[in-house]
Design a protein around this motif. Structure first.
Motif, PDB file in Angstrom:
ATOM      1  N   LEU A 178      42.822  35.416  41.300  1.00 16.85           N
ATOM      2  CA  LEU A 178      42.598  36.863  41.392  1.00 16.85           C
ATOM      3  C   LEU A 178      42.552  37.498  40.012  1.00 16.85           C
ATOM      4  O   LEU A 178      41.798  38.442  39.773  1.00 16.85           O
ATOM      5  CB  LEU A 178      43.686  37.507  42.249  1.00 16.85           C
ATOM      6  N   VAL A 179      43.374  37.002  39.086  1.00 18.95           N
ATOM      7  CA  VAL A 179      43.328  37.503  37.711  1.00 18.95           C
ATOM      8  C   VAL A 179      41.942  37.276  37.121  1.00 18.95           C
ATOM      9  O   VAL A 179      41.351  38.174  36.499  1.00 18.95           O
ATOM     10  CB  VAL A 179      44.396  36.818  36.831  1.00 18.95           C
ATOM     11  N   ALA A 180      41.405  36.074  37.306  1.00 21.57           N
ATOM     12  CA  ALA A 180      40.089  35.757  36.758  1.00 21.57           C
ATOM     13  C   ALA A 180      39.021  36.696  37.310  1.00 21.57           C
ATOM     14  O   ALA A 180      38.166  37.199  36.567  1.00 21.57           O
ATOM     15  CB  ALA A 180      39.732  34.309  37.070  1.00 21.57           C
ATOM     16  N   LEU A 181      39.074  36.948  38.613  1.00 20.67           N
ATOM     17  CA  LEU A 181      38.083  37.836  39.223  1.00 20.67           C
ATOM     18  C   LEU A 181      38.249  39.272  38.735  1.00 20.67           C
ATOM     19  O   LEU A 181      37.264  39.962  38.457  1.00 20.67           O
ATOM     20  CB  LEU A 181      38.202  37.772  40.747  1.00 20.67           C
ATOM     21  N   ALA A 182      39.488  39.731  38.619  1.00 22.56           N
ATOM     22  CA  ALA A 182      39.738  41.104  38.168  1.00 22.56           C
ATOM     23  C   ALA A 182      39.265  41.308  36.727  1.00 22.56           C
ATOM     24  O   ALA A 182      38.592  42.292  36.407  1.00 22.56           O
ATOM     25  CB  ALA A 182      41.221  41.434  38.293  1.00 22.56           C
ATOM     26  N   VAL A 183      39.628  40.367  35.852  1.00 19.29           N
ATOM     27  CA  VAL A 183      39.223  40.480  34.451  1.00 19.29           C
ATOM     28  C   VAL A 183      37.707  40.326  34.320  1.00 19.29           C
ATOM     29  O   VAL A 183      37.058  41.028  33.532  1.00 19.29           O
ATOM     30  CB  VAL A 183      39.950  39.431  33.585  1.00 19.29           C
ATOM     31  N   GLY A 184      37.130  39.407  35.112  1.00 16.79           N
ATOM     32  CA  GLY A 184      35.680  39.241  35.081  1.00 16.79           C
ATOM     33  C   GLY A 184      34.952  40.501  35.497  1.00 16.79           C
ATOM     34  O   GLY A 184      33.963  40.907  34.873  1.00 16.79           O
ATOM     35  N   MET A 185      35.428  41.170  36.559  1.00 15.69           N
ATOM     36  CA  MET A 185      34.815  42.417  37.004  1.00 15.69           C
ATOM     37  C   MET A 185      34.947  43.498  35.931  1.00 15.69           C
ATOM     38  O   MET A 185      33.982  44.204  35.611  1.00 15.69           O
ATOM     39  CB  MET A 185      35.471  42.903  38.305  1.00 15.69           C
ATOM     40  N   ALA A 186      36.152  43.597  35.356  1.00 21.83           N
ATOM     41  CA  ALA A 186      36.387  44.613  34.332  1.00 21.83           C
ATOM     42  C   ALA A 186      35.509  44.362  33.099  1.00 21.83           C
ATOM     43  O   ALA A 186      34.980  45.306  32.487  1.00 21.83           O
ATOM     44  CB  ALA A 186      37.861  44.621  33.937  1.00 21.83           C
ATOM     45  N   ARG A 187      35.329  43.097  32.734  1.00 20.55           N
ATOM     46  CA  ARG A 187      34.513  42.773  31.567  1.00 20.55           C
ATOM     47  C   ARG A 187      33.064  43.197  31.762  1.00 20.55           C
ATOM     48  O   ARG A 187      32.406  43.676  30.823  1.00 20.55           O
ATOM     49  CB  ARG A 187      34.578  41.270  31.279  1.00 20.55           C
ATOM     50  N   GLU A 188      32.559  43.037  32.984  1.00 22.46           N
ATOM     51  CA  GLU A 188      31.175  43.425  33.259  1.00 22.46           C
ATOM     52  C   GLU A 188      30.944  44.918  33.011  1.00 22.46           C
ATOM     53  O   GLU A 188      29.831  45.352  32.736  1.00 22.46           O
ATOM     54  CB  GLU A 188      30.816  43.080  34.708  1.00 22.46           C
ATOM     55  N   HIS A 189      32.006  45.702  33.091  1.00 20.71           N
ATOM     56  CA  HIS A 189      31.892  47.155  32.894  1.00 20.71           C
ATOM     57  C   HIS A 189      32.519  47.610  31.580  1.00 20.71           C
ATOM     58  O   HIS A 189      32.673  48.811  31.337  1.00 20.71           O
ATOM     59  CB  HIS A 189      32.546  47.886  34.073  1.00 20.71           C
ATOM     60  N   GLY A 190      32.912  46.654  30.757  1.00 20.72           N
ATOM     61  CA  GLY A 190      33.443  46.990  29.439  1.00 20.72           C
ATOM     62  C   GLY A 190      34.824  47.609  29.447  1.00 20.72           C
ATOM     63  O   GLY A 190      35.208  48.298  28.487  1.00 20.72           O
ATOM     64  N   VAL A 191      35.594  47.349  30.510  1.00 20.15           N
ATOM     65  CA  VAL A 191      36.933  47.953  30.583  1.00 20.15           C
ATOM     66  C   VAL A 191      38.018  46.876  30.700  1.00 20.15           C
ATOM     67  O   VAL A 191      39.128  47.159  31.154  1.00 20.15           O
ATOM     68  CB  VAL A 191      37.044  48.946  31.771  1.00 20.15           C
TER      69      VAL A 191
END
Length: 277
Positions: free
Chosen positions: A181-194
């Motif tokens: 879940l950490v990987a998915l959360a950070v991956g999603m945030a990275r796609e939006h620059g946050v």
């Protein structure tokens, strides 16, 4: 009287556990047939004695410890059963209770089967692991004696085969799925620059895996082992009448990192590999 111990096989956890057994065992053996250079080097580093064949390993061992990738556990037990091993067989793999019980039926009555579950890091460099045990009292007592005073602590859960494996999967399913879940959360945030803002939010909370995104790379390197373990845990949930979908989804996510086996990845590498069509 000194006992001879056999280890199947000396991976990172298996070799470290076997090395602890050398403290109280007369000899700790492993079978080098079919194993790669990394296994040979690891076994030598931990002071394990090689033998040429599985038959020799079984003939000489009083106690056999099986620590291998979950998918291989049953096939390995079938190989051992073919030689009618007559000692104590510690089934210490991360597999679900029903599979452990099948393995016990396969190996008994020639062998005495002990259910085991290892929780913690490989016991090297000052680290310790706990080996949870369930099974016949006389046999579990022998395993407790084998690891007494070592970095492998033993905890007895009773005499029922399956209890130790159930505890292992209950704990590891939370631990490993949380890292996914950490990987998915950070991956999603990275796609939006946050992604950095996400980490700062998480750092304000205590005990949040999200505040340790660097662990995503470690998760990716271990995915080849963790994914099958979560599938085992999902099977255990199904057998208990509980919904398995969350763990199967986490295992599916881990499968995207299968080719990163034990590699040296950066966080960026791991997240890039996760973003696949």
């Amino acid at each position: 009287m000194d006992q001879t111990v056999g280890i199947l096989h000396p991976g990172s956890m298996g070799a470290a556990v076997a090395a602890c057994a050398t403290t109280n065992a007369g000899e700790v053996l492993w079978c080098e047939t079919g194993r790669g250079a990394a296994s040979v080097e690891r076994a030598a580093r931990f002071g394990l004695t090689p033998v040429a064949t599985l038959r020799e390993l079984l003939d000489r061992s009083d106690i056999l410890v099986s620590l291998c990738p979950p998918a291989a556990a049953e096939d390995l037990a079938h190989d051992v059963a073919g030689y009618r091993f007559a000692g104590v067989y510690v089934e210490a793999n991360a597999i679900n209770p029903e599979r452990v019980q099948r393995i016990a039926r396969l190996l008994e009555p020639a062998a005495i089967v002990v259910d085991g579950g290892v929780v913690g890091s490989p016991p090297v460099g000052g680290k310790a692991a706990t080996l949870y045990l369930s099974g016949p009292a006389d046999a579990t007592e022998r395993i407790e004696t084998l690891f007494a005073g070592t970095a492998v602590r033993t905890t007895l859960l009773g005499t029922d085969i399956g209890k130790a494996s159930a505890l292992k999967l209950s704990y590891s399913s939370f631990q490993k799925a949380s890292r996914v879940l950490v990987a998915l959360a950070v991956g999603m945030a990275r796609e939006h620059g946050v992604d950095q803002a996400l980490i700062e939010v998480a750092a304000k909370r205590t005990d949040s895996y999200l505040s340790e995104p660097e662990y995503v790379a470690t998760t990716a390197a271990r995915a080849w082992r963790w994914g099958p373990e979560l599938e085992e845990a999902a099977d255990a949930l199904t057998a208990a009448g509980l919904p398995p979908e969350m763990l199967r989804a986490a295992a599916s996510t881990l499968a995207r990192w299968d080719d990163a086996k034990d590699g040296e990845l950066t966080l960026t590498d791991a997240l890039d590999r996760l973003v696949r069509p």
